[in-house]
Design a protein around this motif. Structure first.
Motif, mmCIF file in Angstrom:
data_model
loop_
_atom_site.group_PDB
_atom_site.id
_atom_site.type_symbol
_atom_site.label_atom_id
_atom_site.label_comp_id
_atom_site.label_asym_id
_atom_site.label_seq_id
_atom_site.Cartn_x
_atom_site.Cartn_y
_atom_site.Cartn_z
ATOM 1 N N ALA A 416 0.833 -1.202 0.000
ATOM 2 C CA ALA A 416 0.000 0.000 0.000
ATOM 3 C C ALA A 416 0.859 1.239 0.000
ATOM 4 O O ALA A 416 0.373 2.352 -0.077
ATOM 5 C CB ALA A 416 -0.886 0.010 1.228
ATOM 6 N N ARG A 417 2.178 1.023 0.029
ATOM 7 C CA ARG A 417 3.084 2.143 0.250
ATOM 8 C C ARG A 417 2.874 3.303 -0.704
ATOM 9 O O ARG A 417 2.681 4.431 -0.311
ATOM 10 C CB ARG A 417 4.520 1.643 0.118
ATOM 11 N N TYR A 418 2.905 2.970 -2.014
ATOM 12 C CA TYR A 418 2.892 4.068 -2.971
ATOM 13 C C TYR A 418 1.495 4.602 -3.220
ATOM 14 O O TYR A 418 1.313 5.592 -3.883
ATOM 15 C CB TYR A 418 3.533 3.637 -4.290
ATOM 16 N N LEU A 419 0.492 3.887 -2.712
ATOM 17 C CA LEU A 419 -0.860 4.385 -2.917
ATOM 18 C C LEU A 419 -1.119 5.534 -1.958
ATOM 19 O O LEU A 419 -2.068 6.276 -2.130
ATOM 20 C CB LEU A 419 -1.859 3.257 -2.709
ATOM 21 N N GLY A 420 -0.249 5.683 -0.967
ATOM 22 C CA GLY A 420 -0.376 6.792 -0.041
ATOM 23 C C GLY A 420 -1.676 6.659 0.719
ATOM 24 O O GLY A 420 -2.744 6.858 0.168
ATOM 25 N N ASP A 421 -1.594 6.317 2.010
ATOM 26 C CA ASP A 421 -2.805 6.081 2.788
ATOM 27 C C ASP A 421 -3.744 7.281 2.734
ATOM 28 O O ASP A 421 -4.950 7.150 2.806
ATOM 29 C CB ASP A 421 -2.449 5.739 4.228
ATOM 30 N N THR A 422 -3.160 8.477 2.614
ATOM 31 C CA THR A 422 -3.999 9.660 2.625
ATOM 32 C C THR A 422 -4.285 10.138 1.201
ATOM 33 O O THR A 422 -5.129 10.997 0.987
ATOM 34 C CB THR A 422 -3.300 10.799 3.389
ATOM 35 N N LEU A 423 -3.569 9.554 0.263
ATOM 36 C CA LEU A 423 -3.697 10.001 -1.112
ATOM 37 C C LEU A 423 -4.805 9.206 -1.780
ATOM 38 O O LEU A 423 -4.672 8.023 -2.005
ATOM 39 C CB LEU A 423 -2.364 9.732 -1.814
ATOM 40 N N LYS A 424 -5.900 9.859 -2.108
ATOM 41 C CA LYS A 424 -7.035 9.110 -2.637
ATOM 42 C C LYS A 424 -6.896 8.856 -4.142
ATOM 43 O O LYS A 424 -7.329 7.843 -4.636
ATOM 44 C CB LYS A 424 -8.341 9.862 -2.346
ATOM 45 N N LEU A 425 -6.327 9.799 -4.869
ATOM 46 C CA LEU A 425 -6.220 9.649 -6.316
ATOM 47 C C LEU A 425 -4.798 9.256 -6.671
ATOM 48 O O LEU A 425 -3.861 9.955 -6.325
ATOM 49 C CB LEU A 425 -6.584 10.965 -7.011
ATOM 50 N N LYS A 426 -4.671 8.126 -7.361
ATOM 51 C CA LYS A 426 -3.319 7.680 -7.717
ATOM 52 C C LYS A 426 -2.955 8.193 -9.098
ATOM 53 O O LYS A 426 -3.729 8.060 -10.031
ATOM 54 C CB LYS A 426 -3.237 6.162 -7.779
ATOM 55 N N VAL A 427 -1.759 8.763 -9.191
ATOM 56 C CA VAL A 427 -1.259 9.189 -10.497
ATOM 57 C C VAL A 427 0.097 8.518 -10.707
ATOM 58 O O VAL A 427 0.991 8.659 -9.864
ATOM 59 C CB VAL A 427 -1.118 10.727 -10.564
ATOM 60 N N ALA A 428 0.244 7.813 -11.796
ATOM 61 C CA ALA A 428 1.493 7.090 -12.054
ATOM 62 C C ALA A 428 2.605 8.068 -12.417
ATOM 63 O O ALA A 428 2.372 9.124 -12.990
ATOM 64 C CB ALA A 428 1.287 6.101 -13.190
ATOM 65 N N GLN A 429 3.834 7.709 -12.029
ATOM 66 C CA GLN A 429 5.016 8.473 -12.459
ATOM 67 C C GLN A 429 5.991 7.533 -13.151
ATOM 68 O O GLN A 429 7.200 7.730 -13.133
ATOM 69 C CB GLN A 429 5.682 9.153 -11.272
ATOM 70 N N GLY A 430 5.441 6.462 -13.712
ATOM 71 C CA GLY A 430 6.302 5.508 -14.404
ATOM 72 C C GLY A 430 5.461 4.625 -15.304
ATOM 73 O O GLY A 430 4.230 4.619 -15.208
ATOM 74 N N VAL A 431 6.125 3.891 -16.171
ATOM 75 C CA VAL A 431 5.423 3.033 -17.122
ATOM 76 C C VAL A 431 5.866 1.583 -16.975
ATOM 77 O O VAL A 431 6.874 1.289 -16.325
ATOM 78 C CB VAL A 431 5.663 3.493 -18.587
ATOM 79 N N VAL A 432 5.090 0.691 -17.611
ATOM 80 C CA VAL A 432 5.439 -0.724 -17.666
ATOM 81 C C VAL A 432 5.917 -1.002 -19.082
ATOM 82 O O VAL A 432 5.270 -0.589 -20.039
ATOM 83 C CB VAL A 432 4.204 -1.604 -17.379
ATOM 84 N N GLY A 433 7.049 -1.659 -19.232
ATOM 85 C CA GLY A 433 7.555 -1.937 -20.571
ATOM 86 C C GLY A 433 8.291 -3.250 -20.611
ATOM 87 O O GLY A 433 8.113 -4.111 -19.739
ATOM 88 N N ALA A 434 9.116 -3.413 -21.618
ATOM 89 C CA ALA A 434 9.899 -4.637 -21.759
ATOM 90 C C ALA A 434 11.255 -4.263 -22.341
ATOM 91 O O ALA A 434 11.379 -3.264 -23.060
ATOM 92 C CB ALA A 434 9.188 -5.609 -22.691
ATOM 93 N N VAL A 435 12.278 -5.033 -21.996
ATOM 94 C CA VAL A 435 13.620 -4.795 -22.549
ATOM 95 C C VAL A 435 14.154 -6.089 -23.152
ATOM 96 O O VAL A 435 13.762 -7.178 -22.737
ATOM 97 C CB VAL A 435 14.602 -4.264 -21.476
ATOM 98 N N ALA A 436 15.049 -5.947 -24.111
ATOM 99 C CA ALA A 436 15.570 -7.105 -24.838
ATOM 100 C C ALA A 436 16.449 -7.976 -23.936
ATOM 101 O O ALA A 436 17.112 -7.477 -23.023
ATOM 102 C CB ALA A 436 16.371 -6.639 -26.043
ATOM 103 N N ASP A 437 16.458 -9.262 -24.216
ATOM 104 C CA ASP A 437 17.331 -10.225 -23.540
ATOM 105 C C ASP A 437 18.781 -9.793 -23.758
ATOM 106 O O ASP A 437 19.213 -9.568 -24.885
ATOM 107 C CB ASP A 437 17.082 -11.609 -24.179
ATOM 108 N N LYS A 438 19.527 -9.661 -22.661
ATOM 109 C CA LYS A 438 20.929 -9.235 -22.774
ATOM 110 C C LYS A 438 21.883 -10.324 -22.321
ATOM 111 O O LYS A 438 23.080 -10.091 -22.238
ATOM 112 C CB LYS A 438 21.172 -7.989 -21.922
ATOM 113 N N GLY A 439 21.369 -11.482 -21.955
ATOM 114 C CA GLY A 439 22.264 -12.529 -21.457
ATOM 115 C C GLY A 439 22.615 -12.279 -20.003
ATOM 116 O O GLY A 439 21.905 -11.558 -19.299
#
Ligand SMILES: NC(=O)C1=CN([C@@H]2O[C@H](COP(=O)(O)OP(=O)(O)OC[C@H]3O[C@@H](n4cnc5c(N)ncnc54)[C@H](O)[C@@H]3O)[C@@H](O)[C@H]2O)C=CC1
Ligand SMILES: O=c1[nH]c(=O)c2[nH+]cn([C@@H]3O[C@H](COP(=O)(O)O)[C@@H](O)[C@H]3O)c2[nH]1
Ligand SMILES: [K+]
Length: 502
Positions: A416-439
């Motif tokens: 629950a950490r980043y949802l902020g107990d007092t913060l009712k509206l969540k706004v993302a500051q990051g994205v979900v993506g993918a990166v190439a296999d690098k070994g």
């Protein structure tokens, strides 16, 4: 360099370049070569993560749940760098990851499944993607090994509904968990074993090592000087937050053996962080505490006053970050690193250049501009050691990589950490993506470090200290590159090409 302008003056000193009211990042600037009087192999990249934590290479893995868990921590420590285990898990789970990394001296984690002799294996997924599973008296890691189940033996069973005792192989000899890579390799070769359990002094089964893994790692460049804590075990860092419940997290992490903690916030200059730093330093004076993130001298000044042993620099520079777009706050990473490091050096506080590292040239620039280490997320996320499994996207093998401020990471499981107990509206500051296999990082980090050494050689810097001396004495010169100069500095004008760095 205070006199009148001279025709012979060439390039800019960093102090002048970075005080023009422009936010620059790594690609904006270029370092001018100096004089070479030593071979590249003579460059010493040893450094400090924080005041009392030495490393033999300046590489740190980000506290992110798609980057740093046990496998990344042991591989990084074996190479001489460090990983900061992420805190997007319950305190007990995060502490277990730290404990797992600290329980071995080899650079990999197999994480086999455990069964008791009477268990029946129904699904291939029960093998945890490993070729072998361990059979112990109780079916947990905390009892004696009585056998090994090979995936191939299970696959050839006509009837899978039989207890493992009927087809398990005899228990091989065990190696002590305190063995390092060379000792494990010698043990397997000496005993002529295909695999062996690693067992701790208290009898707990730590892992199962395979001769095949050892052979694969042997084909990589030789491991450097490992990062070890004062306890003689791999050095492992961990992230904490600034909430009341992070005090318990801190306690569990210290008990698990974490050697350094990072207070993980995007804007570190807050009353919450200052309170947490003071709490941690007060309770554990011997523990190095790294604060951040900061990008200005004023922010750094406050955290240094609060007692930090290291500073993490970067706001919005990460590949998955949207902070500058969402909040309009941050700084170009080259300017941020130079400014904060110029101030922090007078207080003997090492700086971690965090985010935006995409190639070895960026690492050279970050270190030369005053950082003591670089922290990397995307650079490591596609590796064998990063958490998660490989998937295919348009025929390319990729691994998921996500921002810790992405909605997906913020809403993960019990957290629950980043949802902020007092913060009712969540706004993302990051994205979900993918990166190439690098070994494996055990292969590409040594090559990357060799490239960094070549950059240092071009600058006439035989060590990080010598690079920082060149910076401060203004012998090091640099310039801003125009858009066209950046294009020229990259690959251009070819119909096709193959980029194979090593
Ligand atoms: N380096 C970067 O540019 C960025 C990094 N991130 C990453 O995303 C993750 C989340 O970062 P943040 O959102 O900064 O997390 P955070 O937990 O530091 O802050 C989230 C919110 O909670 C508030 N808060 C923190 N402690 C509090 C307390 N004790 N009482 C009341 N309010 C409190 C903060 O002021 C903020 O509004 C971290 O892993 C961070 O590294 C996110 C954005 C940018
Ligand atoms: O704005 C952000 N939103 C996020 O969700 C996020 N998650 C991580 N980070 C930061 O990015 C760093 C990793 O950056 P790279 O992938 O460029 O190495 C990391 O080390 C962090 O400093 C975030 N920043
Ligand atoms: K960004």
């Amino acid at each position: 360099m205070n006199g009148p302008w001279s025709e012979l003056e060439d390039g800019f000193a960093a102090g002048r370049l970075f005080s023009q009211g422009v936010s620059y990042t790594y690609d904006d600037v270029i370092l001018l070569p100096h004089y070479i009087d030593f071979p590249a192999d003579a460059v010493d990249l040893s450094t400090r993560l924080s005041r009392r934590v030495p490393l033999s290479i300046p590489c740190v893995a980000s506290p992110m749940d798609t980057v740093s868990e046990a496998a990344m921590a042991v591989a990084m420590a074996a190479l001489g760098g460090a990983a900061i285990v992420h805190g997007n898990a319950s305190p007990a789970h995060q502490a277990a990851i730290v404990r797992s990394a600290k329980s071995r001296r080899i650079p990999f984690v197999t994480d086999p499944a455990f069964f008791s002799p009477s268990d029946r294996i129904a699904y291939v997924t029960d093998f945890n993607s490993a070729l072998y599973a361990l059979v112990t008296e109780s079916g947990t890691a905390k009892s004696r090994v009585v056998g090994v189940v090979a995936l191939s033996d299970w696959e050839s069973l006509a009837d899978k509904n039989v207890p493992v005792s009927e087809y398990m192989r005899p228990a091989p000899a065990s190696a002590p968990a305190s063995c390092d890579f060379e000792q494990v390799a010698a043990f397997l070769a000496g005993e002529g074993l295909e695999y062996a359990p690693l067992v701790a002094v208290d009898g707990e089964v730590v892992d199962l090592v395979m001769a095949e893994q050892v052979e694969r790692i042997r084909s990589f460049p030789k491991l450097g000087v490992p990062s070890l804590g004062p306890d003689g075990r791999f050095l492992v860092g961990a992230a904490i937050g600034t909430r009341e419940e992070d005090k318990e997290r801190l306690e569990l992490l210290v008990k698990a053996g974490a050697n350094v903690v990072v207070v993980d916030s995007s804007q570190g200059n807050s009353i919450y962080q200052i309170d947490m730093i003071k709490h941690a330093k007060n309770l554990y004076p011997q523990l190095d505490v790294i604060g951040g993130n900061v990008v200005t001298i004023a922010q750094a000044q406050n955290l240094i006053k609060a007692g930090v042993d290291g500073l993490r620099v970067g706001m919005g520079s990460g590949s998955i970050c949207t902070t500058q777009e969402v909040c309009a706050v941050g700084r170009g990473q080259a300017t941020a690193v130079y400014k904060v490091a110029s101030f922090a050096k007078d207080h003997d506080v090492p700086v971690i250049a965090d985010g935006g590292i995409a190639n070895s040239g960026h690492i050279v620039k970050a270190l030369v501009l005053g950082a003591s280490t670089v922290m990397m997320g995307s650079f490591l996320a596609g590796s064998h050691e990063a958490p998660g499994v490989y998937e295919y996207q348009n025929g390319r093998r990729v691994k998921k990589y996500r921002g810790m401020g992405s909605l997906e990471a913020m809403t993960k499981g019990s957290d629950a950490r980043y949802l902020g107990d007092t913060l009712k509206l969540k706004v993302a500051q990051g994205v979900v993506g993918a990166v190439a296999d690098k070994g494996s990082i055990l292969k590409f980090i040594p090559y990357t470090m060799q490239a960094v050494k070549q950059g240092f050689q071009d600058l006439g810097a035989s060590s990080l200290q010598s690079a920082h001396n060149l910076l401060q004495s203004e012998v090091l010169r640099l310039e801003v590159r125009t858009g066209a100069a950046q294009v020229e500095g990259g690959i251009h004008g070819l119909v096709s090409y193959e980029k194979k760095p090593f």
